[in-house]
Structure formats: C-alpha cells, structure tokens
Design a protein around this motif. Structure first.
Motif, mmCIF file in Angstrom:
data_model
loop_
_atom_site.group_PDB
_atom_site.id
_atom_site.type_symbol
_atom_site.label_atom_id
_atom_site.label_comp_id
_atom_site.label_asym_id
_atom_site.label_seq_id
_atom_site.Cartn_x
_atom_site.Cartn_y
_atom_site.Cartn_z
ATOM 1 N N HIS A 152 -2.415 3.490 13.017
ATOM 2 C CA HIS A 152 -1.116 3.180 12.408
ATOM 3 C C HIS A 152 -0.778 4.094 11.234
ATOM 4 C CE1 HIS A 152 2.384 0.732 12.461
ATOM 5 N NE2 HIS A 152 2.235 0.308 11.221
ATOM 6 N N GLY A 153 -1.557 5.154 11.075
ATOM 7 C CA GLY A 153 -1.226 6.092 10.011
ATOM 8 C C GLY A 153 -1.546 5.527 8.638
ATOM 9 N N ALA A 154 -0.886 6.087 7.643
ATOM 10 C CA ALA A 154 -1.302 5.859 6.262
ATOM 11 C C ALA A 154 -0.867 4.508 5.689
ATOM 12 C CB ALA A 154 -0.755 6.990 5.387
ATOM 13 N N TYR A 155 0.139 3.893 6.259
ATOM 14 C CA TYR A 155 0.676 2.677 5.636
ATOM 15 C C TYR A 155 0.733 1.524 6.632
ATOM 16 C CZ TYR A 155 1.654 6.140 2.172
ATOM 17 O OH TYR A 155 1.497 7.155 1.270
ATOM 18 N N SER A 156 0.611 0.314 6.080
ATOM 19 C CA SER A 156 0.362 -0.846 6.948
ATOM 20 C C SER A 156 1.619 -1.480 7.509
ATOM 21 C CB SER A 156 -0.395 -1.909 6.136
ATOM 22 O OG SER A 156 0.456 -2.446 5.128
ATOM 23 N N GLU A 157 2.802 -1.092 7.057
ATOM 24 C CA GLU A 157 3.964 -1.904 7.408
ATOM 25 C C GLU A 157 4.144 -2.016 8.921
ATOM 26 O OE1 GLU A 157 6.248 0.501 4.812
ATOM 27 O OE2 GLU A 157 7.678 1.051 6.375
ATOM 28 N N PHE A 158 4.327 -3.254 9.343
ATOM 29 C CA PHE A 158 4.500 -3.627 10.752
ATOM 30 C C PHE A 158 3.272 -3.307 11.616
ATOM 31 C CE2 PHE A 158 8.866 -2.454 9.223
ATOM 32 C CZ PHE A 158 9.303 -3.759 9.046
ATOM 33 N N GLY A 159 2.138 -2.954 10.991
ATOM 34 C CA GLY A 159 0.942 -2.602 11.765
ATOM 35 C C GLY A 159 0.368 -3.794 12.501
ATOM 36 N N ASP A 160 0.328 -4.961 11.815
ATOM 37 C CA ASP A 160 -0.214 -6.137 12.511
ATOM 38 C C ASP A 160 0.717 -6.561 13.645
ATOM 39 O OD1 ASP A 160 1.789 -7.108 10.839
ATOM 40 O OD2 ASP A 160 0.488 -8.431 9.670
ATOM 41 N N LEU A 161 1.984 -6.454 13.392
ATOM 42 C CA LEU A 161 2.982 -6.814 14.411
ATOM 43 C C LEU A 161 2.836 -5.923 15.643
ATOM 44 C CD1 LEU A 161 5.278 -8.899 14.281
ATOM 45 C CD2 LEU A 161 6.793 -7.081 13.502
ATOM 46 N N LEU A 162 2.611 -4.640 15.399
ATOM 47 C CA LEU A 162 2.482 -3.692 16.514
ATOM 48 C C LEU A 162 1.190 -3.948 17.289
ATOM 49 C CD1 LEU A 162 3.582 -1.173 17.942
ATOM 50 C CD2 LEU A 162 2.266 0.196 16.349
ATOM 51 N N THR A 163 0.117 -4.254 16.565
ATOM 52 C CA THR A 163 -1.165 -4.510 17.234
ATOM 53 C C THR A 163 -1.052 -5.753 18.118
ATOM 54 O OG1 THR A 163 -2.216 -3.517 15.324
ATOM 55 C CG2 THR A 163 -3.643 -4.754 16.820
ATOM 56 N N ASP A 213 0.795 -1.225 0.000
ATOM 57 C CA ASP A 213 0.000 0.000 0.000
ATOM 58 C C ASP A 213 0.830 1.279 0.000
ATOM 59 O OD1 ASP A 213 0.685 -1.124 2.518
ATOM 60 O OD2 ASP A 213 -0.618 0.279 3.538
ATOM 61 N N ARG A 214 2.120 1.189 0.205
ATOM 62 C CA ARG A 214 2.926 2.418 0.306
ATOM 63 C C ARG A 214 3.696 2.650 -0.986
ATOM 64 N NH1 ARG A 214 8.028 2.837 4.236
ATOM 65 N NH2 ARG A 214 8.864 4.783 3.465
#
Ligand code: FES
Length: 523
Positions: free
Chosen positions: A480-491, A258-259
């Motif tokens: 998580h802002g505009a882009y997904s990178e590492f978003g699932d990991l952080l959640t 997505d980025r």
C-alpha cells in the motif's frame, strides 16, 4: 481563427502558452505538456500540431492558427462538435478540444475516411482519451464526415427525445457536453487564470529520495530570491500536520495519522512535499524551490512489500509495524482436508502491478479565504466533505471552517478519492493569508498522487471430478505504499473479491497490508 493578433512573446514560449496566457484562448488544454496526449492540438497553417511543444520562434510571421474556438461555438456548433455531443464522447471532456481540432484537420484532408483511417489518424497524431475507449469518438467523426459531405442532413446530429419520452438507454446528451466540445468548459487551470492579481504562485520542494530522516530544512536563501513572499514549511502549520487516513477497523495497528502535510521528521516516499515556495510568478517559485536546502540521512528504501517484510527491514513509520493490518476470510469447512481429497488442484502466484490513473489533466488546486472567512479550496476532489474532514485537524481548523469546491475535472478514475493537493494549498493560504495556486506538472502528478496498490496473491483451488470448485485457499499481500489511508479497506476487498462470483462453498484466506516506500495507495 480569422482574427489578426499582434503577438509579442518570448521566443522560447510555446504556442499553447501564448494561446492560453496571452490571448486568453483557454479552449486549448494542456495535459502532459510533453507533446504526447494531444489535448493541445491546433491547426497551424493547415497542419495539425501539438501546441505545447511548438515554440514561438518556429512559428512564421502571419501564421494562421485554428483553435477549438475557431471551429464552432455553443450557439453554432460544427458538425464534428454536434456529433461528439450526440455520441456521448465528451465525458470528462478534457481531451475534447484536441479531438475536435484533430478531426477537423483529418476531414479537410480526407472527407471520406474509413473507420480505420480515423483510428489511424488519432493514433498517428497522439490524440489520447482516457474515458471513452475511442469508439464514440470514431462514431462521431464518421457521422460528422457524412454530414459535411452532404450524405446526411445536419439535423441527423440533433438529439430528439423519443416518442415514449424515455431517456434511459438513449443518447440524451450530457448537460456539460456542449461546453466541453467547444472549449468553454473551465477546468482548474482555466479558473486559475481568473484569480485575483495578488494570488501567489506555488512550487513544491520535494524529496528526491524514497526514505530518509530529515535533519534540517534551510529556506533562508530561497526566502531572499526575487518575487518570493514566503517559504512555507511544517513549522508554519498550526495543526497536527497530518492527514487523517481514516482507519476503518479497530484491529488496524496504524492509527491513520501517518501522512504529513509537509514533511517534518522523515521522508517516506519519493516526492514527499517538504516546503511550498509562494511567489509572484510560477517561474520565481520554481527557481526559489531549487534553493531550499534539505539535509537528509538517507535510509534503506523498501520499494515493494516483499523487501519491506524482510526480517532485517526497519519500521518505516516508527512505532507502526510494517504489516499493519490483517484481514482473514473463513467460509464453510476447513479447506486442508478438502484439498487433500480434491480430484484436481490448481495453484498459482500472481502479481497485479501498481497503476497510475493517468488522467489527461494533471493534478492542481488553489485556495483563498471567502467572504465568510472560510478557507476555500478548489481541486479535483471527488469527496468534498470527506476531504474537509481528512485535512482539517492537520491544518488546525474545524472542518466547518473549510469550504471545498470541485472544479470541472479532466478525469480522476479513483485517485482523487484521496486528498492530494488540498492540504498543501490550504497550508500555503493560511500561512500567507493570500490566495494561492499550485499545479503539478505531469511528472509530479505521476509520482506524487495515490496509485492503485499492487497485490501479491497466492490462490489454490480444489475441484471435484467434474471441475466444480469445492475449496479455495488465498493469501494476498497489499503493497500500500508509504501511507495507510484506505489500506485496510482495500485489503478487505481481497476477502470480498478473490474468487467472488464462483459460489465457492469453503474458503480460508488471509490478507495483509504492508507499508513500503513506494507511492502511496489510492483506490
Ligand atoms: Fe477523453 Fe476524458 S473524455 S479524456
């Protein structure tokens, strides 16, 4: 530094610029370039000044300037430098030349400062350090002052291996410390000054809105500006033009692509890079960047997770739901009956804010093709192979065709777990077939690198009559802002860490990752 120089410079040029670019004294570092971080401190006619905001036109003829290079050398360290090495004060080291010079100016005025005087001096002169917490620096200045007064021998600042040979827990000096306290450690901007003369200087055309459809990018006027070699847009990128966001779990509804490297169809956040102007000089690149015309259809910007989750909000990445990942946590018995029978119940809603990492050195990078034809990218990356994998498909290369090099970095604190500038300089180098150099000013650094993501967290705790926690219910939302990178990991971290350490036997919880138009999330 006791050496006469003839300086012919633009009256508007700063002393830092003259020292670094005209006299080659790169020991003086430039961090904020706004006079508030102190890394550029020098002594001008006996007075401590911040050279990044000291204009040449204000400097008198025959002025005497002392920089870190004039205080000590790796072969002959000044007691201040020795003490900073001994106390482990030089961590990332980017602030160190400023502290060395500032401490020298202090001890010239006040040879017997108290600890409070040292702290006050650094506070008053805006010497900032993001790594140490200041204590080792103050310890070092106090010891250096004692040596300079003759109260203790200079040898007391030397490191001696303990008799038992144990290094762990001691003061064994960091191998790079001497280079950092003498200003001889070369960070990215210093290396950039030694790139070949055909290196192109880059400037970004960036979005000034947070959410929009891109209707047209017109670089024709910019291409004709003096010194411009090429304006690179998404049309020049041969690969997917996306950074791989590395989805960790299959249940993630975002595919991770997505980025964009360079924005093509949409602006997703303020600062998104739309084009890269490559020119002979930085000034030419910046001037031409102003001439790139971008037609936008501005869309509603969702600046926090709650706004983005509203029923009438549109998808930011079409096809990907706003809430794109859910993480549950289930431990022990159902919590509802336990809460109902608990002796005490406490609950609250909390917001932990978005955090910029604010390293003293801003972000920068450069790229060239090496002798084996590999795209070579220098940056502050702390994940070299990972970043090669994250950007290669987007650039249209195999990861093996990319060679990543980490510059000595003036702090990262996690933001460089995400690629920031790497794909941009890679794309510019491929498109121009020339070495390219790009540095962010401090505002770009703050607005267009990843940030620690805010959490909206509800927590309910039930205890027995003795106050021991018997149950916990949690609900956390990650903006998580505009882009997904590492978003699932952080959640996932919410499931791991909310309530961790209390041995809570019964837990029910849910975390959600939410896309917004704010700055993308980095660890
Ligand atoms: Fe001071 Fe890193 S050692 S900012």
């Amino acid at each position: 530094n006791g050496i006469p120089h003839i300086v012919i410079a633009d009256p508007e040029a700063t002393l830092a610029d003259i020292l670094r670019n005209q006299l080659g004294l790169t020991g003086t570092k430039v961090g904020c370039n706004e006079g508030v971080c102190g890394s550029c401190s020098v002594i001008l006619d006996g007075k401590l000044v911040r050279s990044c905001v000291t204009k040449f036109k204000k400097i008198p003829e025959w002025a005497c300037v002392t920089t870190v290079e004039g205080i000590g050398t790796p072969e002959k360290l000044h007691p201040i430098q020795k003490a900073l090495v001994l106390y482990g004060a030089a961590q990332c080291g980017f602030c160190m030349p400023g502290f060395v010079v500032s401490a020298k100016a202090l001890l010239e005025q006040n040879p017997s400062p108290k600890r409070e005087d040292v702290r006050d001096w650094f506070q008053k002169n805006l010497n900032a350090c993001r790594c140490t917490g200041y204590k080792p620096i103050v310890d070092a200045v106090m010891d250096a002052a004692a040596v300079m007064r003759g109260d203790q021998p200079e040898e007391s600042l030397d490191y001696h291996l303990p008799a038992d040979g144990r290094i762990w827990g001691g003061k064994y000096p960091r191998p790079s410390a001497v280079a950092k306290v003498t200003g001889t450690a070369e960070y990215g901007e210093d290396l950039g000054k030694r790139l070949p003369s055909n290196t192109l200087q880059c400037a970004l055309v960036q979005a000034k809105v947070s959410h929009a459809n891109i209707l047209k990018i017109d670089s024709s006027e910019a291409e004709k500006m003096p010194g411009v070699f090429k304006v690179v847009t998404h049309r020049d990128i041969k690969g997917k033009n996306r950074i791989n966001g590395l989805v960790t779990w299959a249940s993630n509804k975002c595919d991770g692509w997505d980025r964009p490297i360079l924005a093509d169809s949409k602006v997703f956040q303020y600062g998104d890079a739309i084009a890269i102007v490559c020119a002979d000089t930085k000034e030419q690149a910046l001037a031409a960047a102003e001439k790139v015309k971008v037609d936008l259809e501005v869309l509603p910007a969702y600046m926090n997770a709650l706004e983005a989750m509203a029923d009438d909000a549109i998808e930011i990445h079409p096809g990907t739901p706003i809430i794109y990942f859910t993480q549950g946590v289930v431990k022990g018995q159902e919590t509802k009956p336990l809460m109902a029978s608990a002796a005490f119940v406490a609950e609250g809603s909390y917001y932990t804010q978005r955090q910029p990492h604010l390293t003293i050195e801003p972000d920068m990078g450069f790229a060239y093709f090496d002798e084996e034809g590999r795209l070579t990218i220098h940056s502050k990356s702390i994940a070299l192979y990972l970043h090669a994998l994250m950007i290669s498909e987007g650039l249209g290369l195999d990861a093996s065709q990319i060679r990543m090099v980490q510059n000595t970095a003036g702090g990262t604190f996690g933001y460089k777990f995400c690629p920031t500038i790497e794909a941009l300089v890679g794309a510019a180098c491929i498109a121009t077939q020339r070495p390219v150099y790009l540095e962010y000013d401090y505002e770009q650094f703050i607005t267009y690198t990843g940030k620690r993501s805010p959490f909206f967290t509800n927590v309910k705790l039930g205890t027995d009559k003795n106050g021991k926690i018997v149950a916990m219910e949690t609900d956390w939302i990650v903006d998580h802002g505009a882009y997904s990178e590492f978003g699932d990991l952080l959640t996932h971290k919410g499931a791991q860490f909310i309530g961790a350490g209390y041995d809570i036997p019964n837990i029910r919880g849910r975390g959600r990752t939410v896309c917004t138009n704010h700055a993308w999330g980095a660890p």
